[in-house]
Design an enzyme around this catalytic site. Structure first.
Site, PDB file in Angstrom:
ATOM      1  N   CYS A 157     -10.876 -31.831  19.460  1.00 27.28           N
ATOM      2  CA  CYS A 157     -11.543 -31.482  20.728  1.00 27.28           C
ATOM      3  C   CYS A 157     -12.802 -32.325  20.872  1.00 27.28           C
ATOM      4  O   CYS A 157     -12.918 -33.115  21.801  1.00 27.28           O
ATOM      5  CB  CYS A 157     -11.863 -29.994  20.759  1.00 27.28           C
ATOM      6  SG  CYS A 157     -10.406 -28.931  20.811  1.00 27.28           S
ATOM      7  N   TYR A 220     -11.463 -19.234  30.175  1.00 29.34           N
ATOM      8  CA  TYR A 220     -10.142 -18.605  30.243  1.00 29.34           C
ATOM      9  C   TYR A 220     -10.171 -17.375  31.149  1.00 29.34           C
ATOM     10  O   TYR A 220     -11.207 -16.702  31.267  1.00 29.34           O
ATOM     11  CB  TYR A 220      -9.670 -18.214  28.845  1.00 29.34           C
ATOM     12  CG  TYR A 220      -9.054 -19.373  28.092  1.00 29.34           C
ATOM     13  CD1 TYR A 220      -7.765 -19.796  28.367  1.00 29.34           C
ATOM     14  CD2 TYR A 220      -9.774 -20.044  27.108  1.00 29.34           C
ATOM     15  CE1 TYR A 220      -7.193 -20.861  27.685  1.00 29.34           C
ATOM     16  CE2 TYR A 220      -9.219 -21.111  26.420  1.00 29.34           C
ATOM     17  CZ  TYR A 220      -7.919 -21.514  26.716  1.00 29.34           C
ATOM     18  OH  TYR A 220      -7.363 -22.577  26.043  1.00 29.34           O
TER      19      TYR A 220
END
Length: 276
Positions: A157, A220
């Protein structure tokens, strides 16, 4: 209010107000119950932290400083890809039966490469350049190695660091392809702020700016109410950062050689659902 809190609140509010929803699109992550994990996202978020002014740890909730430092040393100092050498359990989901996460993260930093000056891995090359040629514009690392992606249990990431010395201050750009803002944003910021302080000290420099570039900054769907509650909280002054001034070799640092003093925070958020 600390600068890190102000920046985090503004970033989250911007994602909530102006972000793009991936609901209904073909996405990879799923929740534990098997349903797809959609996000609200913003592309190309750039956050700047001046480490000479304050240490960027959130006060809205506590960032697990010791565990964050342990992980960054696991990657950059131990150059490890085995969770048995890591004290926290954050990588357990991606490890195989032997504890390996494949040719990812620390593994890549430990691979030796041929340079004109000899064989060095990426960390040692950074340390060498900062000592021998600190004003070079070529001091950088990259762990997103395409030929090894198929052997990584998770693609990196945060994948590259570019170091730059200006007026005897060490600055760095951290590039990140994707970030779960609630669970990982301040964790990564704290980690790379500590790393920058450590490398600056052993290079005879002062810590300057950390510039964090996030290609896909997302919240999210199941985190939205948690984020809204978090950014509505009371904030506190930034903590004081201490680093052991006696350490002159990067490989001598331990988690006990850095700490946050006067770190006052709001309560922790428990049982955050994690998409895998």
């Amino acid at each position: 209010m600390s600068y890190a809190d102000r920046l985090f609140i503004d970033m989250c509010q911007d994602i909530l107000d102006h972000g793009y929803s991936t609901e209904g699109e073909k996405v990879r992550p799923k929740w534990e119950d098997g349903s797809y994990a959609y996000t609200i996202k913003r592309f190309g978020v750039v956050n700047r932290y001046d480490l000479s002014k304050e240490f960027p740890a959130l006060t809205l909730r506590r960032t697990a400083f010791k565990s964050a430092v342990d992980e960054i040393l696991w990657i950059w100092q131990k150059k490890s890809n085995n969770i048995h050498e890591l004290k926290s359990h954050i990588w357990d989901e991606w490890a195989d039966a032997d504890g390996s996460i494949g040719k990812a993260y620390g593994y890549q930093l430990g691979v030796k490469h041929q340079y004109k000056e000899g064989m060095m891995d990426q960390v040692d090359r950074v340390l060498f350049d900062l000592k021998e040629n600190p004003y070079s514009r070529r001091i950088m690392t990259n762990i997103y190695v395409h030929q090894d992606l198929h052997e990584m249990n998770l693609y990196p990431c945060a994948y590259s660091m570019t170091f730059n010395v200006t007026d005897d201050k060490l600055n760095a750009v951290l590039n990140q392809r994707s970030q779960d803002i609630l669970t990982a944003n301040n964790w990564n910021v704290v980690q790379y702020a500590v790393l920058l302080h450590m490398i600056a000290q052993v290079s005879g420099l002062k810590a300057g700016e950390l510039v964090h570039v996030i290609a896909d900054a997302h919240i999210y769907d199941r985190h939205i109410p948690l984020v809204k509650e978090l950014i509505s909280r009371e904030t506190y002054p930034a903590p004081d950062f201490w680093i052991n001034p006696e350490i002159k070799n990067f490989y001598d640092f331990t988690t006990d050689d850095v700490r946050l003093d006067n770190y006052q925070t709001g309560p922790q958020i428990k049982n955050i659902p994690v998409a895998v």
